[in-house]
Design a protein around this motif. Structure first.
Motif, mmCIF file in Angstrom:
data_model
loop_
_atom_site.group_PDB
_atom_site.id
_atom_site.type_symbol
_atom_site.label_atom_id
_atom_site.label_comp_id
_atom_site.label_asym_id
_atom_site.label_seq_id
_atom_site.Cartn_x
_atom_site.Cartn_y
_atom_site.Cartn_z
ATOM 1 N N GLY A 27 0.801 -1.218 0.000
ATOM 2 C CA GLY A 27 0.000 0.000 0.000
ATOM 3 C C GLY A 27 0.836 1.271 0.000
ATOM 4 N N LEU A 28 2.046 1.207 0.571
ATOM 5 C CA LEU A 28 2.932 2.372 0.612
ATOM 6 C C LEU A 28 3.642 2.612 -0.718
ATOM 7 N N GLN A 29 3.619 1.616 -1.594
ATOM 8 C CA GLN A 29 4.405 1.678 -2.825
ATOM 9 C C GLN A 29 4.078 2.907 -3.671
ATOM 10 N N GLN A 30 2.797 3.207 -3.849
ATOM 11 C CA GLN A 30 2.421 4.336 -4.701
ATOM 12 C C GLN A 30 2.925 5.665 -4.131
ATOM 13 N N VAL A 32 5.649 6.098 -2.266
ATOM 14 C CA VAL A 32 7.099 6.149 -2.466
ATOM 15 C C VAL A 32 7.426 6.558 -3.906
ATOM 16 N N ILE A 33 6.718 5.974 -4.862
ATOM 17 C CA ILE A 33 6.964 6.303 -6.271
ATOM 18 C C ILE A 33 6.674 7.772 -6.538
ATOM 19 N N LYS A 34 5.509 8.235 -6.085
ATOM 20 C CA LYS A 34 5.100 9.608 -6.385
ATOM 21 C C LYS A 34 6.052 10.623 -5.772
ATOM 22 N N ALA A 35 6.623 10.291 -4.595
ATOM 23 C CA ALA A 35 7.518 11.228 -3.920
ATOM 24 C C ALA A 35 8.822 11.429 -4.685
ATOM 25 N N MET A 104 -4.655 6.126 -7.185
ATOM 26 C CA MET A 104 -3.964 5.050 -7.887
ATOM 27 C C MET A 104 -4.093 3.731 -7.137
ATOM 28 N N ALA A 105 -4.018 3.766 -5.803
ATOM 29 C CA ALA A 105 -4.122 2.541 -5.012
ATOM 30 C C ALA A 105 -5.454 1.847 -5.248
ATOM 31 N N VAL A 106 -6.532 2.622 -5.310
ATOM 32 C CA VAL A 106 -7.857 2.023 -5.515
ATOM 33 C C VAL A 106 -8.010 1.505 -6.937
ATOM 34 N N PHE A 107 -7.602 2.306 -7.928
ATOM 35 C CA PHE A 107 -7.767 1.885 -9.317
ATOM 36 C C PHE A 107 -6.895 0.679 -9.657
ATOM 37 N N LEU A 108 -5.671 0.640 -9.134
ATOM 38 C CA LEU A 108 -4.784 -0.488 -9.416
ATOM 39 C C LEU A 108 -5.357 -1.798 -8.901
ATOM 40 N N LEU A 226 17.667 6.854 -3.789
ATOM 41 C CA LEU A 226 18.281 5.558 -3.472
ATOM 42 C C LEU A 226 17.412 4.755 -2.511
ATOM 43 N N ALA A 227 16.826 5.438 -1.523
ATOM 44 C CA ALA A 227 15.936 4.741 -0.594
ATOM 45 C C ALA A 227 14.700 4.212 -1.315
ATOM 46 N N SER A 228 14.184 5.011 -2.257
ATOM 47 C CA SER A 228 13.016 4.578 -3.030
ATOM 48 C C SER A 228 13.335 3.351 -3.881
ATOM 49 N N LEU A 229 14.485 3.364 -4.555
ATOM 50 C CA LEU A 229 14.868 2.212 -5.379
ATOM 51 C C LEU A 229 15.074 0.966 -4.518
ATOM 52 N N PHE A 230 15.666 1.141 -3.339
ATOM 53 C CA PHE A 230 15.832 0.001 -2.422
ATOM 54 C C PHE A 230 14.467 -0.551 -2.026
ATOM 55 N N TYR A 231 13.562 0.347 -1.684
ATOM 56 C CA TYR A 231 12.217 -0.073 -1.271
ATOM 57 C C TYR A 231 11.506 -0.823 -2.394
ATOM 58 N N GLN A 232 11.527 -0.233 -3.593
ATOM 59 C CA GLN A 232 10.784 -0.820 -4.708
ATOM 60 C C GLN A 232 11.386 -2.141 -5.188
#
Length: 301
Positions: A27-30, A32-35, A104-108, A226-232
Motif C-alpha cells: 500500500g505504501l508503494q504508490q 514512495v513512487i510519487k515522492a 492510484m491505489a484504488v484503481f490499481l 536511493l531509498a526509493s529504489l531500495f524499497y521498490q
C-alpha cells in the motif's frame, strides 16, 4: 509409493502478521513512487526497479538450484507475461504524475475484477457465479463514480482523469499477466522462474524506453531516490513477492487472498497521511463500492 504433498493449512499468527505487513508494504508503494518522480523519471525508476530485482531473483534461484534454463515450453508465455508486467508498471509510474497516490491505489486494485473476467473467458472451471457478477457490477459502478470525481477535479488542482485511466489500465494489465500465467505452462513452472521472466523482460523494455526519452540524463540521484529504489526493488519486487509465494505454498490461498483487500485501504491511508491527498465523500463512496465488488468476486462457495 510417493508421499502426498503436505496439505495447505489455515492461517496461524505468523502468517496473519506477514500478510498484514505485506499489505502495508504494498500500500505504501504508490506514495514512495510519487515522492521521487520529480527527481528521477518514472520509466527510468521502473526499469531500474525491475533490473535490480531480476538480479536478486536470479541469484536466489541459482542458490536454490532452481532449473531456470530447462526447455519446458514456457518461453513464449514468459515473454508475454514480461511485456504485460512492464506495461503495467509503466502505467503506474506515469499515471502517478497525473493522479494522487490514494486514487492510484484504488484503481490499481481493480485487478481481481479483470482477472475474474479474463479467467471466466479463457479457463475452464473459472466461470463466474451470480454473486460474483454482482461484484463485477458494483466494482465498475465504483470506478464510474471515481472517474466522475476525478473529472470534476474534486479536491485537486485539476482533473485526474488521465492518471485514473492509467491506473485502471495498470489493473487490467496486471490481470492479463495473471491470466497468461494461469492459462499457460507457467502455472506449473517454479515461482522464481515465472517472476524472473516478468522482471527481466520488463527491465529491458523500460530501460530502453527511459534511455530513448532522455530520462537518464535528467535524473537527480540523492538519498531519497536511493531509498526509493531500495524499497521498490529489494523490499517489494524481491522480498515481498518471494514471501507471498512462500505463503501460497503453505497456507490456504482463499484465506490469504482476503487480506489483499487491506492493500488499497493502506494505500489510501498512506496517501492521506504522507502526501496530504484529499479524499472527498464521493471518492470514499466509490472506493467502498470497488472494495465490495472485489470481496464478492473473490468469495468462495
Amino acid at each position: 509409493m510417493t508421499a502426498a504433498p503436505s496439505a495447505r493449512r489455515p492461517l496461524d499468527g505468523m502468517a496473519t502478521g506477514l500478510m498484514v505487513a505485506l499489505c502495508a508494504v504494498w500500500g505504501l508503494q504508490q506514495v514512495v513512487i510519487k515522492a521521487t518522480v520529480p527527481l528521477m523519471g518514472a520509466v527510468l525508476q521502473a526499469g531500474l526497479r525491475s533490473a535490480i530485482a531480476a538480479l536478486l531473483v536470479l541469484g536466489f534461484a541459482l542458490w536454490r538450484g532452481t532449473p531456470l534454463w530447462r526447455r519446458d515450453g514456457t518461453l513464449g508465455a514468459g515473454l508475454a507475461a514480461g511485456l504485460l508486467f512492464g506495461a503495467e508498471f509503466y502505467c503506474i509510474f506515469v499515471g502517478l504524475g497525473h493522479t494522487t497516490a490514494s486514487r492510484m491505489a484504488v484503481f490499481l486494485y481493480t485487478a481481481p475484477i479483470f482477472t475474474a473476467l479474463g479467467l471466466h473467458l479463457t479457463v475452464d472451471g473459472e466461470k463466474l457465479r451470480s454473486g460474483q457478477w454482482l461484484g463485477v457490477v458494483l466494482a465498475f459502478a465504483g470506478m464510474a463514480l471515481a472517474f466522475a470525481d476525478g473529472l470534476a477535479g474534486h479536491g485537486q488542482r485539476g482533473s485526474t482523469l488521465l492518471g485514473d485511466a492509467l491506473g485502471i489500465l495498470a489493473g487490467a494489465l496486471w490481470a492479463a499477466t495473471t491470466v497468461v500465467v494461469r492459462a499457460s505452462r507457467l502455472s506449473s513452472a517454479p515461482a522464481s522462474k515465472t517472476l524472473l521472466y516478468q522482471l527481466a523482460v520488463s527491465a529491458v523494455l523500460l530501460l530502453v524506453m527511459a534511455l530513448a526519452s532522455g530520462q537518464a540524463a535528467d535524473a537527480r540521484v540523492n538519498g531519497l531516490v536511493l531509498a526509493s529504489l531500495f524499497y521498490q526493488s529489494v523490499l517489494i519486487a524481491f522480498l515481498s513477492y518471494l514471501t507471498w509465494f512462500w505463503l501460497l505454498g503453505r497456507y490456504l490461498a482463499s484465506r490469504l487472498s482476503v487480506f489483499s483487500f487491506l492493500t488499497p485501504l493502506f494505500g489510501v491511508a498512506f496517501g492521506v497521511l504522507l502526501m496530504h491527498d484529499a479524499v472527498g465523500p464521493r471518492f470514499a463512496a466509490a472506493a467502498v463500492l470497488v472494495l465490495a465488488g472485489i470481496v464478492l468476486v473473490n468469495r468462495r462457495q
